[in-house]
Write a protein that holds these residues in place. Sequence first.
Motif, PDB file in Angstrom:
ATOM      1  N   ARG A 158       0.854  -1.196   0.000  1.00 21.55           N
ATOM      2  CA  ARG A 158       0.000   0.000   0.000  1.00 21.55           C
ATOM      3  C   ARG A 158       0.881   1.234   0.000  1.00 21.55           C
ATOM      4  O   ARG A 158       2.026   1.209   0.476  1.00 21.55           O
ATOM      5  N   PHE A 159       0.337   2.322  -0.548  1.00 24.73           N
ATOM      6  CA  PHE A 159       1.064   3.583  -0.663  1.00 24.73           C
ATOM      7  C   PHE A 159       0.055   4.684  -0.350  1.00 24.73           C
ATOM      8  O   PHE A 159      -0.806   5.007  -1.158  1.00 24.73           O
ATOM      9  N   ASP A 160       0.142   5.250   0.863  1.00 27.15           N
ATOM     10  CA  ASP A 160      -0.854   6.217   1.329  1.00 27.15           C
ATOM     11  C   ASP A 160      -0.259   7.619   1.427  1.00 27.15           C
ATOM     12  O   ASP A 160       0.862   7.802   1.940  1.00 27.15           O
ATOM     13  N   LEU A 161      -1.011   8.595   0.952  1.00 34.86           N
ATOM     14  CA  LEU A 161      -0.676  10.000   1.177  1.00 34.86           C
ATOM     15  C   LEU A 161      -1.334  10.403   2.497  1.00 34.86           C
ATOM     16  O   LEU A 161      -2.552  10.360   2.625  1.00 34.86           O
ATOM     17  N   LEU A 162      -0.521  10.807   3.481  1.00 33.88           N
ATOM     18  CA  LEU A 162      -1.053  11.126   4.808  1.00 33.88           C
ATOM     19  C   LEU A 162      -1.406  12.597   4.969  1.00 33.88           C
ATOM     20  O   LEU A 162      -2.451  12.933   5.516  1.00 33.88           O
ATOM     21  N   GLU A 163      -0.526  13.466   4.504  1.00 37.35           N
ATOM     22  CA  GLU A 163      -0.807  14.897   4.643  1.00 37.35           C
ATOM     23  C   GLU A 163       0.130  15.711   3.766  1.00 37.35           C
ATOM     24  O   GLU A 163       1.181  15.224   3.322  1.00 37.35           O
ATOM     25  N   MET A 164      -0.252  16.959   3.513  1.00 34.64           N
ATOM     26  CA  MET A 164       0.582  17.921   2.780  1.00 34.64           C
ATOM     27  C   MET A 164       0.711  19.163   3.669  1.00 34.64           C
ATOM     28  O   MET A 164      -0.112  20.070   3.601  1.00 34.64           O
ATOM     29  N   PRO A 165       1.741  19.201   4.527  1.00 32.22           N
ATOM     30  CA  PRO A 165       1.883  20.322   5.463  1.00 32.22           C
ATOM     31  C   PRO A 165       1.997  21.676   4.773  1.00 32.22           C
ATOM     32  O   PRO A 165       1.566  22.690   5.308  1.00 32.22           O
ATOM     33  N   ASP A 166       2.621  21.665   3.586  1.00 29.27           N
ATOM     34  CA  ASP A 166       2.760  22.900   2.808  1.00 29.27           C
ATOM     35  C   ASP A 166       2.988  22.509   1.352  1.00 29.27           C
ATOM     36  O   ASP A 166       3.023  21.326   1.008  1.00 29.27           O
ATOM     37  N   ALA A 167       3.170  23.499   0.495  1.00 30.51           N
ATOM     38  CA  ALA A 167       3.313  23.228  -0.937  1.00 30.51           C
ATOM     39  C   ALA A 167       4.592  22.471  -1.268  1.00 30.51           C
ATOM     40  O   ALA A 167       4.673  21.793  -2.303  1.00 30.51           O
ATOM     41  N   ASN A 168       5.586  22.557  -0.388  1.00 27.75           N
ATOM     42  CA  ASN A 168       6.893  21.959  -0.677  1.00 27.75           C
ATOM     43  C   ASN A 168       7.041  20.523  -0.205  1.00 27.75           C
ATOM     44  O   ASN A 168       7.970  19.838  -0.626  1.00 27.75           O
ATOM     45  N   THR A 169       6.175  20.064   0.687  1.00 25.56           N
ATOM     46  CA  THR A 169       6.373  18.738   1.282  1.00 25.56           C
ATOM     47  C   THR A 169       5.081  17.925   1.324  1.00 25.56           C
ATOM     48  O   THR A 169       3.987  18.476   1.462  1.00 25.56           O
TER      49      THR A 169
END
Length: 329
Positions: A158-169
């Motif tokens: 599995r490959f999950d996107l957890l969060e995008m703290p800002d545009a760079n990360t």
Amino acid sequence: MSRHRKKKGRPVSGWIVLDKPHGMGSTDAVSKIKWLYGAEKAGHAGTLDPLASGMLPIALGEATKTVPYVQDGAKIYRFTVTWGQERTTDDLEGEVTKTSDLRPDEASIRALLPNYTGLIMQTPPQFSAIKIAGERAYDLARGGEAVEIPAREVEIGRFDLLEMPDANTTVFEIECGKGTYVRSLARDLGRDLGCYGHISFLRRTEVYPFTADDLVTLPEIEEAMASVPMIAPEPREGDERPRSPRPGPEQWKAMDTLVLDTGAALDSLPQVIVNDDSASRLRLGNPVIVRGRDAPAEAEEACAFARGQLVAIGAIEAGMFKPKRVFAG
């Protein structure tokens, strides 16, 4: 007349599931644990880069025979990709080789993740331990030589996107099989998104069959060691300064409470219980009859226990356990 060299260390066996700190290499971690525990031998089940932290299972003594079963286990990583730069090492340690002002949105990233799930072909980083013509890729890369590393098959459960703290990360979590390079995932995602990327944070949270509940930190080990006063060793002739105290039997007794049983690595195998007589026979390499209502009649690989201790790994054929690897009692 041959002379037998006395083994150095004590015959402690089991697993220390170390929470390896950032900045420490896997080999250094194993050496530290081996010294602290006074172990005859030690090894780890899967390298972690110095810039990565998290679960590094370390086998002591007889447990080193079970390392392959942990190495083959599924692993879970949590990591952060920083967009806009590709680096020589695919992580923060390397030099910047490519840059971009583009930044991906969440929808674009999520649309790509299915391409990185299941069985995929992956090219390991230039700075990796892969051998090319007998030499480590990282040695060639440090010498300035660009090498062609063939792609190989790896499995991402599995490959999950957890969060995008800002545009760079962007923060991800994956569950993957043996041989997967997380740094390569960051590099390839960045290329596919047209913005480049590298790993800026990496932590291994699980290595099957161990879980986060099994983790032990170096401060916890040192605290157990310090719970019993150490006695400075007697000075030796020629010593220019006093010898540093090191752990001894009383400290080891306290520290051993943090060691998991050798058999803890074998949760994936069928298990059978044998009596003391059968255990003795198995340790001599002899087969025994498998007894018990729930015992399997056939198994390509299984393990036998007596009084809660691992006795042997072997195969079960026609109701007979045939040992392939035995463990001291």
